[in-house]
Design a protein around this motif. Structure first.
Motif, PDB file in Angstrom:
ATOM      1  N   VAL A 129      -3.979   4.351 -17.872  1.00 39.82           N
ATOM      2  CA  VAL A 129      -4.982   4.821 -16.923  1.00 39.82           C
ATOM      3  C   VAL A 129      -4.314   5.092 -15.583  1.00 39.82           C
ATOM      4  CG1 VAL A 129      -7.154   4.277 -15.745  1.00 39.82           C
ATOM      5  CG2 VAL A 129      -6.764   3.452 -18.077  1.00 39.82           C
ATOM      6  N   THR A 130      -4.615   6.240 -15.016  1.00 38.56           N
ATOM      7  CA  THR A 130      -4.115   6.579 -13.684  1.00 38.56           C
ATOM      8  C   THR A 130      -5.204   6.272 -12.677  1.00 38.56           C
ATOM      9  OG1 THR A 130      -2.799   8.367 -14.626  1.00 38.56           O
ATOM     10  CG2 THR A 130      -3.088   8.378 -12.245  1.00 38.56           C
ATOM     11  N   VAL A 131      -4.858   5.491 -11.656  1.00 34.62           N
ATOM     12  CA  VAL A 131      -5.846   5.069 -10.668  1.00 34.62           C
ATOM     13  C   VAL A 131      -5.334   5.358  -9.266  1.00 34.62           C
ATOM     14  CG1 VAL A 131      -6.724   3.239 -12.161  1.00 34.62           C
ATOM     15  CG2 VAL A 131      -4.942   2.704 -10.490  1.00 34.62           C
ATOM     16  N   LEU A 132      -6.266   5.391  -8.326  1.00 32.19           N
ATOM     17  CA  LEU A 132      -5.952   5.549  -6.905  1.00 32.19           C
ATOM     18  C   LEU A 132      -6.405   4.293  -6.183  1.00 32.19           C
ATOM     19  CD1 LEU A 132      -5.049   7.640  -4.640  1.00 32.19           C
ATOM     20  CD2 LEU A 132      -7.502   8.037  -4.333  1.00 32.19           C
ATOM     21  N   SER A 133      -5.527   3.687  -5.402  1.00 30.19           N
ATOM     22  CA  SER A 133      -5.907   2.498  -4.639  1.00 30.19           C
ATOM     23  C   SER A 133      -6.609   2.921  -3.354  1.00 30.19           C
ATOM     24  CB  SER A 133      -4.664   1.666  -4.291  1.00 30.19           C
ATOM     25  OG  SER A 133      -3.936   2.284  -3.239  1.00 30.19           O
ATOM     26  N   ASP A 134      -7.236   1.969  -2.678  1.00 27.96           N
ATOM     27  CA  ASP A 134      -7.917   2.313  -1.429  1.00 27.96           C
ATOM     28  C   ASP A 134      -6.933   2.572  -0.295  1.00 27.96           C
ATOM     29  OD1 ASP A 134      -7.094  -0.273  -0.972  1.00 27.96           O
ATOM     30  OD2 ASP A 134      -9.088  -1.061  -0.523  1.00 27.96           O
ATOM     31  N   GLN A 135      -5.644   2.412  -0.582  1.00 27.60           N
ATOM     32  CA  GLN A 135      -4.600   2.783   0.376  1.00 27.60           C
ATOM     33  C   GLN A 135      -4.077   4.199   0.114  1.00 27.60           C
ATOM     34  OE1 GLN A 135      -3.783   0.677   2.919  1.00 27.60           O
ATOM     35  NE2 GLN A 135      -5.357  -0.694   2.106  1.00 27.60           N
TER      36      GLN A 135
END
Length: 320
Positions: free
Chosen positions: A171-177
């Motif tokens: 899974v490719t995710v984006l952090s809140d940073q």
């Protein structure tokens, strides 16, 4: 009534506008036609109820998320990431925040051998159809799930013995940073209707699904058989969020609700389905408060009669 997310506003009153500075930042990164101010959330949930959000942004690229999420976190503006709204109840009084909708504009699908690389906005039904058309088995269970791939991964969606953890390779995710990360199956910590993402500041932006080669005709037949089961056993003719409650260990939620005498129980236009007691449905005139009241009443009565706590699958957002 207690809000599970953020306070909203009085029913029938437009929500407070977002500040001009925030609006300008969004406009600098998203086309104007994809920025919807004071947006009725009843248009964006399968319950077909809900008040207005300050702003709904239709996301069309990872780059937009990379810009918006760190910014909103920095300026302290609440945001909620939405897929198809198939597991969501938004309060009648609205949502004071920004809704980031990941939908069809991020719904790409590419077949790579026995795998499908897909965007988070791809509908689960479309993912299952893509697999079938390319002779890939393993996603048949998802052929009737109305959510998006991203939402399905977050909650480890499943049906008829299948669930996302069985097919997700990474899974490719984006952090809140604003950092893009890739998590393998083990790192996702999949459990019953949960994953690591439920407790981390990550947004799913895509996934690689591992499937098994099969015959198109046989895969199609399995999908049709599951569709027939759904039509016979589930109230799909009504607006709902699917199964309202998680399955408690050792029990079935629907049977507990039925045995409590709540079959057909209703508040306003919301009702415990007579076809399947595990579903709370909108008969056509429900408000979010009606639906929430039915859910809370079911939880309380089942707890009183059987000592079993029903945990809801539906996410509550805003004030009721």
């Amino acid at each position: 009534m207690v809000s599970e997310a953020l306070p909203g506003y009085a029913k029938g009153v437009k929500v407070e506008k977002i500040s001009s500075a925030i609006h300008e930042f969004i406009k600098a990164n998203v086309p104007g036609e994809d920025i919807l101010l004071d947006e009725p959330m009843c248009k964006h949930t399968t319950f077909r109820v809900g008040g207005r959000a300050q702003c709904l942004v239709r996301i069309s690229s990872i780059r937009q998320l990379e810009k918006l999420i760190p910014y909103l976190k920095t300026v302290g503006v609440p945001y909620f990431v939405l897929g198809n709204g198939s597991n969501l109840l938004v309060g009648d009084k609205g949502y004071k925040g920004i809704v980031l909708q990941i939908g069809s504009k991020m719904g790409t699908a590419m077949v790579e051998g026995a795998c499908i690389r897909a965007g988070a906005g791809l509908a689960m039904i479309q993912a299952a159809r893509c697999a079938q058309e390319n002779g890939l088995s393993g996603l048949e269970f998802a052929s009737g799930i109305p959510g998006t791939l991203g939402g399905g991964i977050v909650m480890n969606a499943g049906a008829y013995g299948g669930e996302m953890k069985q097919v997700v390779k990474e899974v490719t995710v984006l952090s809140d940073q604003g950092e893009i990360l890739t998590l393998d199956n083990a790192s996702m910590e999949f459990g019953y209707r949960t994953s690591v993402i439920k407790n981390r500041p990550f947004v799913v932006i895509g996934a690689l699904l591992g499937l098994v080669p099969g015959k198109k005709e046989e895969i199609f037949e399995r999908m049709e058989a599951l569709a027939k089961k759904r039509r016979e056993k589930q109230p799909i003719e009504y607006a709902s969020a699917g199964s309202t409650f998680k399955r408690p260990e050792g029990y079935f939620a629907g049977k507990l609700i039925m045995d409590t005498g709540l079959k057909g129980y209703r508040v306003g236009g919301a009702m415990v389905s007579e076809k399947h007691c595990g579903f709370v449905i909108n008969t056509g005139t429900a408000t979010a408060a009606d639906i929430a009241q039915v859910i809370w009443e079911v939880q309380e009565r089942v707890k009183d009669k059987f000592g079993v706590t029903l945990e809801k699958e539906v996410i509550f957002l805003g004030d009721f």
